[in-house]
Design an enzyme around this catalytic site. Structure first.
Site, PDB file in Angstrom:
ATOM      1  N   CYS A  84       0.741  -1.140  -0.011  1.00 29.88           N
ATOM      2  CA  CYS A  84       0.004  -0.073  -0.096  1.00 29.88           C
ATOM      3  C   CYS A  84       0.885   1.215  -0.157  1.00 29.88           C
ATOM      4  CB  CYS A  84      -0.960  -0.038   1.100  1.00 29.88           C
ATOM      5  SG  CYS A  84      -1.886  -1.425   1.296  1.00 29.88           S
ATOM      6  N   HIS A 335      -9.375   3.187  -1.854  1.00 31.31           N
ATOM      7  CA  HIS A 335      -7.770   2.768  -1.593  1.00 31.31           C
ATOM      8  C   HIS A 335      -7.531   1.832  -2.861  1.00 31.31           C
ATOM      9  CE1 HIS A 335      -4.220   1.542   0.085  1.00 31.31           C
ATOM     10  NE2 HIS A 335      -4.781   0.617   0.849  1.00 31.31           N
TER      11      HIS A 335
END
Ligand SMILES: [Zn+2]
Lengths: 390, 125
Positions: A84, A335
């Site tokens: 991420c 996201h």
């Protein structure tokens, strides 16, 4: 070493995009290039963040493909993968390359597709995400990423008395912020009661404690200080910290410290020559509500163990002492893994230019991005300075 | 299988034999519950294979209700404190943080990987 500034920023709406990665990325990149008043010929190199395209789209060697689609074939193209934290790592390397004089102007971006538009269902995408956990000593237990942060947050609740209601308050705050962001995936408010009634994903997290699966892209153009015509609209990169912690999770000395974030923050604050109290606005990695609580402690916005109180008391809300995730954060904005780090910087560029509309933090000078990857093993902290005099 | 006494293959073999194979740094004493080429504290490569205790206390846990492909939710995953080190495992039973738990065998995944399984200490065989 020269200073480096962000001269252009762009991103797509985050949500569901059933389109090729190259077309999705081009929307963000063209916005960033036009915002910077840069032609493709002005770009010396392209740094791309993408974590999972091989697994989600059957598509690798992505950086030159995206550059070609934008008419930029020929320049050096480099792809980064750090779960991420992928595109903030790309950004860090781009900034260092410009600061060192290797390039004058660099395009940095991220793109990812994670929704069912990829053809992958929840269990399949959960498996793709879980591939960022240790192959031999984490994945075989069936550990998921909500589970990783579930382990960290359950321990935080045990040590400090953090409650499910306090977790829910983070979701409520970030959903409220998301309603002010036209690019956010979730445009609706929620309540503590609604969060607590949701189905469990991985305890202590319920559905609304978790960020969604998202598709999207984000891009910025960075250039050397002396090439900037209008410094007022070009935030200076004041400091970047990049640190890692032990993998697998069980070997970390302290499960609630998120030590890589503490180390990255210390480095970024030192380079920027500021203290946590100097930060006016922050985008932090709230993949799960508990992650925001760990992050604001690691960044020094609140004392260790006190993070659960911040959202409840309004400290981290727009209008509060230190607004955190005015964009809605990963929780409400969305996201798309490899796009997230640069998207945080797009939001902060808008904030420092005074162009964030209804979610504007007044008179913001120092803005901080915290982007975490893997089982809290990678964190990048970036400090931007919107003040004209460096 | 590998001849290396502190490899993944050796760790898996030990696990199937009911042994938790760890590694202890001969320089500083740091101990790992999973194979390392070097010590995480002092980076020396002189790690001595060691047998870890089969009982510990639960350090943290989560119940996974949405699982990846190949796993059937719900199930619990925990980190067990074995004194000198900690180990991530699949968890059976009701243990809460701080409760005693004991090694109870292995979980074999569909793709041939192996994970340690722990359960409440008073229910272990
Ligand atoms: Zn050592």
């Amino acid at each position: 070493m020269t200073d480096v500034r962000i001269v252009g920023a762009g991103m797509t709406d985050f949500g569901v995009h059933d389109r090729p990665l190259a077309e999705l990325f081009a929307d963000a990149a063209v916005d960033a290039l036009d915002d910077a008043a840069c032609a493709p010929a002005d770009i010396d190199a392209f740094y791309l963040g993408n974590a999972m395209s091989g697994q989600t789209d059957g598509d690798t060697h992505l950086a030159p493909t995206l550059a070609s689609h934008l008419g930029m074939a020929g320049i050096p193209c480099t792809r980064f993968e750090d779960a991420c934290a992928t595109s903030s790592n790309a950004f860090s390397h781009a900034v260092r390359a410009v600061a060192a004089g290797q390039y004058d102007t660099v395009l940095v971006g991220g793109v990812e597709r994670c929704t069912p538009a990829t053809g992958l269902g929840t269990d399949e995408m959960t498996a793709v995400f879980a591939s960022a956990a240790h192959r031999q000593y984490e994945q075989p237990t069936g550990l998921t990423f909500p589970g990783v942060f579930g382990l960290l947050t359950t321990r935080h609740m045990h040590e400090y008395g953090t409650t499910e209601e306090q977790l829910a308050a983070v979701a409520v705050k970030n959903h409220r912020h998301g309603t002010l962001n036209p690019r956010a995936q979730f445009g609706t408010e929620t309540t503590v009661a609604e969060v607590l009634e949701g189905p469990v994903v991985a305890s202590p997290f319920r559905l609304l404690d978790c960020c969604p699966f998202s598709d999207g892209a984000a891009a910025v153009v960075v250039t050397r200080e002396d090439a900037v015509d209008d410094p007022e609209s070009a935030p200076r990169v004041a400091g970047i910290g990049h640190a890692t912690d032990a993998v697998p999770l069980a070997t970390k000395a302290d499960l609630t410290a998120t030590q890589s974030a503490r180390d990255a923050a210390a480095a970024a604050y030192a380079e920027a020559d500021i203290q946590p109290a100097d930060v006016d606005v922050a985008e932090v990695h709230d993949c799960f509500t508990g992650a925001e609580i760990l992050a604001i402690e690691a960044l020094g916005f609140v004392d260790t163990g006190e993070g659960g109180h911040a959202a409840v008391e309004g400290t981290t809300a727009l209008g509060g002492e230190i607004p955190v995730n005015p964009s809605g954060g990963l929780k409400a904005k969305g996201h798309p893994i490899g796009a997230t780090g640069v998207a945080q910087l797009v939001e902060l560029t808008d904030q420092l230019r005074g162009e964030a509309g209804e979610r504007q933090v007044p008179d913001a000078r120092y803005a901080l991005a915290h982007n975490l990857g893997g089982d809290a093993a990678t964190t990048l902290v970036t400090v931007l300075d919107g003040g004209v005099s460096a | 299988m590998s001849d290396d006494p502190y490899s993944h293959a050796a760790w898996v073999d030990a696990l199937r034999d009911g042994v938790l194979l760890g590694g202890r740094c001969r320089e500083c004493g740091w101990t790992s519950a999973t194979p390392q080429a070097a010590c995480l504290e002092c980076a020396t490569r002189d790690l001595e294979p060691t047998t870890l205790p089969l009982e510990g206390t639960l350090h943290t846990e989560t119940t996974v209700a949405v699982s990846p492909t190949g796993f059937d939710a719900p199930y619990r995953v925990g980190i067990v404190d074995l004194g000198a080190t900690r180990l991530l495992c699949r968890l059976e039973g009701d243990a809460a943080i701080g409760d005693p738990v004991a090694f109870a065998g292995t979980l074999e995944t569909a793709d041939g990987e192996v994970a340690p399984l722990f359960t409440d200490a008073d229910q272990s065989p």
